[in-house]
Motif scaffolding. Structure first.
Motif, PDB file in Angstrom:
ATOM      1  N   VAL A 213       0.861  -1.182   0.000  1.00 51.87           N
ATOM      2  CA  VAL A 213       0.000   0.000   0.000  1.00 51.87           C
ATOM      3  C   VAL A 213       0.899   1.234   0.000  1.00 51.87           C
ATOM      4  N   ALA A 214       0.707   2.126  -0.984  1.00 48.89           N
ATOM      5  CA  ALA A 214       1.495   3.347  -1.098  1.00 48.89           C
ATOM      6  C   ALA A 214       1.057   4.346  -0.031  1.00 48.89           C
TER       7      ALA A 214
ATOM      8  N   LEU B 138      -4.623   6.629  -7.210  1.00 50.61           N
ATOM      9  CA  LEU B 138      -3.451   7.503  -7.197  1.00 50.61           C
ATOM     10  C   LEU B 138      -2.167   6.739  -7.451  1.00 50.61           C
ATOM     11  N   ALA B 139      -2.070   5.489  -6.992  1.00 47.44           N
ATOM     12  CA  ALA B 139      -0.836   4.706  -7.128  1.00 47.44           C
ATOM     13  C   ALA B 139      -0.755   3.958  -8.443  1.00 47.44           C
TER      14      ALA B 139
ATOM     15  N   PRO C 211      -2.808  -1.960 -10.393  1.00 50.73           N
ATOM     16  CA  PRO C 211      -3.800  -2.699 -11.174  1.00 50.73           C
ATOM     17  C   PRO C 211      -4.720  -3.562 -10.321  1.00 50.73           C
ATOM     18  N   ASP C 212      -4.370  -3.789  -9.040  1.00 52.55           N
ATOM     19  CA  ASP C 212      -5.211  -4.617  -8.179  1.00 52.55           C
ATOM     20  C   ASP C 212      -6.288  -3.810  -7.457  1.00 52.55           C
ATOM     21  N   VAL C 213      -6.293  -2.480  -7.586  1.00 53.54           N
ATOM     22  CA  VAL C 213      -7.374  -1.672  -7.007  1.00 53.54           C
ATOM     23  C   VAL C 213      -8.582  -1.780  -7.936  1.00 53.54           C
TER      24      VAL C 213
ATOM     25  N   ARG D 152     -13.982  -4.420 -11.158  1.00 58.99           N
ATOM     26  CA  ARG D 152     -13.405  -3.798 -12.346  1.00 58.99           C
ATOM     27  C   ARG D 152     -12.155  -3.020 -11.946  1.00 58.99           C
ATOM     28  N   PRO D 153     -11.086  -3.061 -12.767  1.00 56.05           N
ATOM     29  CA  PRO D 153      -9.898  -2.252 -12.466  1.00 56.05           C
ATOM     30  C   PRO D 153     -10.264  -0.773 -12.394  1.00 56.05           C
ATOM     31  N   LEU D 154      -9.700  -0.075 -11.417  1.00 54.92           N
ATOM     32  CA  LEU D 154     -10.050   1.324 -11.177  1.00 54.92           C
ATOM     33  C   LEU D 154      -8.956   2.247 -11.696  1.00 54.92           C
TER      34      LEU D 154
END
Length: 316
Positions: A46-47, A66-67, A70-72, A77-79
């Motif tokens: 986590v950034a 923000l980071a 691809p896993d968010v 669905r990818p955000l």
């Protein structure tokens, strides 16, 4: 008739169950691992500032990755940047944040926030361009840390086993009789040193054969001497090893061939302009010292070489 204002909330979901919830009391929330993050996730990967959630235009909530992780995801669905709907689940590092809308009484009871009913907003809205979101006196921060590992089971100790009985000592065997030492050996005599020999001097290399010199006599000009080396040299007015831009010289007129021992021969290249040796036209000829080679209006002569025994083969 005025209706009650609704307040957005986020439910923290972990391992399929809601473990915490907090209201959206700011226009923007930062989710990350930094100390200043509003929702702090102290989890691997986590950034410091991982995702932001903000109110746009006072009418909807938008999430931004923000980071660039691809896993968010939002609802699987990818955000990148997306508007959140009621019931949308924002997934960050295995933690789910579900957006719900609650009446002020229920939200205030859960979070301790003052009721915003007195603000006079319309039903179904939680903010407007002229009406900011209700704010709490203390900013709610949610800290999520990795799940604690289960406590290790106590280790049971067993009494040490009793030592095995030591067998009775056996008598030591008799010592063997000492053996006589062998007589000292005499060192072998040192062989005589060989007489130094002088290595024969390497043979001196044979002197390189003397290379010829080409004498060029242009009409009405000063003669010029050009040292030659083994190889093939084109004589002409359009380029080559020996360029003669003079009357009667063709673009590729003739070719001089110098052998490894310094022998020289000449070959006419069929330009239509004759190549003369001692005033006679030739196709191929060996050149000896004193022979006169004429190319157009230019006289050439070879100095310091022996005549070639045979003309060389034509160039490939």
């Amino acid at each position: 008739m005025q209706q009650k204002l609704v307040i957005p909330r986020f439910e923290v979901i972990r391992d399929g169950r809601v473990v915490q919830s907090f209201p959206m009391t700011r226009r923007a929330l930062v989710i990350g691992s930094a100390e200043t993050a509003h929702v702090r996730l102290r989890l691997p990967g986590v950034a410091p500032e991982h995702v932001s959630v903000e109110v746009v235009g006072g009418s909807f909530i938008e999430a931004t990755n923000l980071a660039g992780d691809p896993d968010v995801r939002v609802d699987g669905r990818p955000l990148r940047r997306e508007r959140l709907q009621a019931g949308s689940v924002l997934q960050v590092a295995g933690i789910g944040l579900r957006l719900v809308y609650a009446a002020p009484d229920a939200a205030g009871a859960a979070s301790g926030a003052p009721s915003p009913a007195a603000s006079g907003a319309a039903s179904g809205s939680f903010a407007s361009s002229s009406q900011p979101l209700p704010s709490l006196t203390a900013v709610a921060r949610v800290a999520v840390a990795p799940a604690a590992a289960p406590a290790a089971a106590p280790t049971s100790l067993t009494p040490a086993a009793a030592p095995a009985p030591t067998p009775a000592a056996t008598p030591a065997p008799p010592r063997p009789a000492p053996t006589p030492s062998p007589p000292p050996t005499r060192p072998a005599p040192t062989p005589p040193r060989p007489e130094p020999t002088t290595a024969p001097a390497p043979p001196r290399p044979a002197p390189a054969p003397a290379m010829p010199v080409l004498l060029i006599q242009p009409p009405g000009g000063a003669p010029k001497r050009v040292p030659m080396v083994p190889g093939r040299f084109v004589v002409g007015s359009a380029g080559g090893a020996i360029v003669l831009r003079l009357p009667g010289v063709a673009g590729r007129h003739a070719e001089l061939v110098v052998g490894p021992s310094g022998e020289v021969s000449v070959r006419d290249l069929g330009s239509g302009s004759p190549t003369l040796v001692n005033e006679r036209p030739i196709q191929e000829a060996a050149l000896a010292p004193g022979d006169r080679l004429q190319v157009g209006s230019v006289l050439l002569a070879v100095e310091g070489t022996a005549a070639a025994t045979a003309p060389p083969p034509p160039a490939a």
